[in-house]
Each structure stands twice: as structure tokens, then as C-alpha cells.
Design an enzyme around this catalytic site. Sequence first.
Site, PDB file in Angstrom:
ATOM      1  N   LYS A  75     -19.446  -5.873  39.794  1.00 46.87           N
ATOM      2  CA  LYS A  75     -18.144  -6.322  39.283  1.00 46.87           C
ATOM      3  C   LYS A  75     -17.452  -7.324  40.203  1.00 46.87           C
ATOM      4  O   LYS A  75     -16.721  -8.189  39.750  1.00 46.87           O
ATOM      5  CB  LYS A  75     -17.241  -5.126  39.017  1.00 46.87           C
ATOM      6  CG  LYS A  75     -17.724  -4.324  37.812  1.00 46.87           C
ATOM      7  CD  LYS A  75     -16.647  -3.442  37.244  1.00 46.87           C
ATOM      8  CE  LYS A  75     -17.063  -2.898  35.895  1.00 46.87           C
ATOM      9  NZ  LYS A  75     -18.079  -1.833  36.013  1.00 46.87           N
ATOM     10  N   GLU A 131      -7.654  -4.674  32.935  1.00 55.05           N
ATOM     11  CA  GLU A 131      -7.817  -3.372  32.282  1.00 55.05           C
ATOM     12  C   GLU A 131      -8.872  -2.605  33.076  1.00 55.05           C
ATOM     13  O   GLU A 131      -9.730  -3.213  33.708  1.00 55.05           O
ATOM     14  CB  GLU A 131      -8.301  -3.578  30.843  1.00 55.05           C
ATOM     15  CG  GLU A 131      -9.809  -3.849  30.691  1.00 55.05           C
ATOM     16  CD  GLU A 131     -10.298  -5.169  31.305  1.00 55.05           C
ATOM     17  OE1 GLU A 131      -9.467  -6.074  31.496  1.00 55.05           O
ATOM     18  OE2 GLU A 131     -11.516  -5.280  31.585  1.00 55.05           O
ATOM     19  N   SER A 170     -27.131  -1.859  38.839  1.00 55.01           N
ATOM     20  CA  SER A 170     -25.793  -2.477  38.799  1.00 55.01           C
ATOM     21  C   SER A 170     -24.825  -1.917  39.830  1.00 55.01           C
ATOM     22  O   SER A 170     -23.905  -2.611  40.249  1.00 55.01           O
ATOM     23  CB  SER A 170     -25.199  -2.336  37.399  1.00 55.01           C
ATOM     24  OG  SER A 170     -25.210  -0.988  36.976  1.00 55.01           O
TER      25      SER A 170
HETATM   26  C1  LIG Z   1     -18.717  -1.222  34.931  1.00 56.02           C
HETATM   27  C2  LIG Z   1     -20.113  -0.910  35.233  1.00 56.02           C
HETATM   28  C3  LIG Z   1     -21.146  -1.088  34.281  1.00 56.02           C
HETATM   29  C4  LIG Z   1     -20.901  -1.488  32.865  1.00 56.02           C
HETATM   30  O1  LIG Z   1     -20.343  -2.739  32.672  1.00 56.02           O
HETATM   31  P1  LIG Z   1     -21.183  -3.996  32.149  1.00 56.02           P
HETATM   32  O2  LIG Z   1     -20.149  -4.996  31.819  1.00 56.02           O
HETATM   33  O3  LIG Z   1     -21.967  -3.537  30.948  1.00 56.02           O
HETATM   34  O4  LIG Z   1     -22.072  -4.407  33.245  1.00 56.02           O
HETATM   35  C5  LIG Z   1     -22.450  -0.853  34.680  1.00 56.02           C
HETATM   36  N1  LIG Z   1     -22.745  -0.426  35.925  1.00 56.02           N
HETATM   37  C6  LIG Z   1     -21.789  -0.233  36.856  1.00 56.02           C
HETATM   38  C7  LIG Z   1     -22.205   0.241  38.217  1.00 56.02           C
HETATM   39  C8  LIG Z   1     -20.447  -0.460  36.543  1.00 56.02           C
HETATM   40  O5  LIG Z   1     -19.513  -0.249  37.493  1.00 56.02           O
END
Ligand SMILES: *Cc1c(COP(=O)(O)O)cnc(C)c1O
Length: 395
Positions: free
Chosen positions: A90, A112, A379
Site C-alpha cells: 500500500k 477511506e 502483498s
Molecule cells: C489491502 C491489502 C490487500 C488488498 O488490497 P488490493 O487492493 O486488492 O491489493 C491485499 N494484501 C494486503 C497485505 C493488504 O494490506
Amino acid sequence: MTRLPDAAGHFGPYGGRYVPETLIKACGELTRAYQKLRKEKKFCEEVRYYLETYAGRPTALYEARNLAAHFGRGRIFLKREDLLHTGAHKINNTLAQGLLAKRIGKTRIVAETGAGQHGVAAATAACVFGLKCVVYMGAVDIERQALNVYKMKILGAEVRPVTSGSQTLKDATNEAIRDWVGHVEDTHYLLGSVMGPHPYPMMVRDFQSVIGKETRGQILKTAKKLPDYLLACVGGGSNSMGFFFNFLKDRKVRMIGLEAAGEGIASGHHAATMMKGTPGILHGMKSYLLQDKNGQVQLAHSISAGLDYPSVGPEHSYLKDSGRVRYEAITDREALRAFELLTRCEGIMPALESAHAMAYLPKLMPKTKKTDVVVVCLSGRGDKDMATVQQHLKA
Ligand SMILES: *Cc1c(COP(=O)(O)O)cnc(C)c1O
């Protein structure tokens, strides 16, 4: 393939700009500013500077040999977005949008947040660039995510509880949009995923596409070939879009987006927008949406708060219909099992969102060839999920 979106922000029938008149103008100004900045060398260099020296890019591409040995075939690589500052991808987006906000003369950002991950990343960027930050968060989520609320506050952000509707992310997004309508003069809406009105889906994709760009170079160097499979989890769709984007033209690279099946599709408690949703309009965009037959938006459920969103970015809806990306759903149980497996095999605790991408490996690997290369976008890291994990797994 033509370059998408078109000038009005459409990805095929999806996307667009379904917002009040005041925001049509604001979205237009933002689009023009972004189109100019993306071509400007100084802006691009500044974004890169913060990504490299502050966030920790480039992130590693790690070959998970123990995990591959566990499955007995194929090569598995992990793109380590979990190693970034604040623990997930993020920050790529909030640093870039924070810089953009500053460059277009805004002094205040609104955001948000659901689980609070985007709120923390936005509040962090606000510190770096000296911006005032207001985060809208559902009252129910505030209750559930006390630690992230505390982090945002200590970073100097104001957290405003939202008590309308289901008091979760969907309602927080409505309030952030409402705030932007009232303060467009000095405020930038720092949206957290590839959703919302044009230009957000395109802009956030571009800011996150650094993930796929790096991966491409790294895998060509290490494996001497393009990946056979890319796996990523899909909430709003930003880590997956950023990961997939630079491979879309490579027809041989198969891509699978994993959404949350929660307690199971049949239970009705899930966030499987692609499997169970129908096209509809929410938060300024047209996209697949979980809605009942009267068009009422349904509540999404997932063990991972970051996948708990009843819609998805419009480019994903387009990629689903075109067949370029396949979407599958993973249950809470499967995600927990994947969390456990990655932790034990490699000593890496993934975020529960990322565990959904990992959870596709047991289904995929038996079908792969020895030489196949699979890359998973990790992610985020699992620290934030330890309390949830503790409720379900015994040590
Ligand atoms: C917020 C988040 C997501 C989901 O958001 P996307 O916009 O689909 O990437 C996925 N993995 C993590 C670790 C997150 O914090």
C-alpha cells in the site's frame, strides 16, 4: 490490445465516472494533473527516490525452494512486498499520491480504510509530505482494528468514525467521497486501491505497476524465462493489478487472481465478487458487485479484512470477461492452512490476504511441469493478523 482505459476511464463496459457534478470537475482536474506529472522526469524521479530510500524498493524476489520441494515439482518465487515499510504494497500508492497531492497544491488528504492498513499507509505519507490527514473508518472496523486506529492517531491523523449503513469500508468510502465533494479546493482524496471514479483505477494501477516491472526484470535474470503463472490476491485489486499489468501482453503468462470465499461460497458469507457478483455501480465506478436482486449491496465476509470488499476494480472485471485473467476463490480455512505452510517451510508469515494467493499453490502445483515457474505476489506481512491466526491455529 488497445491501451486501457479510454479517455473517459472505461475498461470495456466497466469503470467510468459515476459521481456528482462537483466531482466530475475535480476528477477531470486530477486526470489532467496526473497525465502531466506521469510524463515529468522530476516527479517520476521523486517518486522513485521515496520508494527506494524510504519504502525499501526494489523488494526481493525469493525462490521458495523448500515450498517447491514440498509440492515435488515446479519452481516457486515470492515477490516480497511484505518487506516494505508499513508491511505491505500500500505504501507504493500512498507515497506517490502524497507527492502528487503536494505538487497540485493540496494541503489536506482524506482516505477511506477498512482494516486500517491503507489508513496507516496514508497517515505515514502525510507525515513525510507535511499534509493534514483525515481517515474515514466504519465504527465496527474501529472496534475490530484498535491497534491500527492507535497507529493512525499517533501518526497525527484524525480518524473519523462512520456510523451509517454497515459501518464498514463501503460506508467509510462513501463518507470520504462526501468529504472530498465539500473540500475539493484544498483536499486530495487518497484512494487506496484500483477502484473509484476515473482516473483512480488507472492511476493506482500505474503507481503499483512497479511490482510487476521489478518482477519481470528479476525473473528474467534468475530463471532466464518469463513466468508460466502469476498468482495474487484480489480485494479492491491493486497489488494484483500492479503485479499483472506488465505481463498482460505476454500471452503465455497465465494469471490467476484469488478472491475470498470466506466461509464458503454456499454459505453466503464471502467476498467472491467475481464468482457471485453482477455488474453494478458503487463508489463512482461500474464493476462486478455483490448485490441482491433489488440492487442492494451485500455485505462481504472474509477472515482477512483487506479482501472484505463487495466490489472490485473495473479493470479486473474487464480482464475477467476477456478471459485474460482467471479468478478463483479461496476459503478462510484454505488461507489459514497456506499461512501455516509458508510459515513452516520458509519462515515467512504472510498477511492473511496474501495467504489467499499462496492457498492456490496446492491446487496448481500438481498440474505444473518440472520447469514451470510460478511467481506469487506476497502483498504483505502477517504481523497485523497474529491475533486472528491465534484464534484458529494452535502453536
Ligand atoms: C489491502 C491489502 C490487500 C488488498 O488490497 P488490493 O487492493 O486488492 O491489493 C491485499 N494484501 C494486503 C497485505 C493488504 O494490506
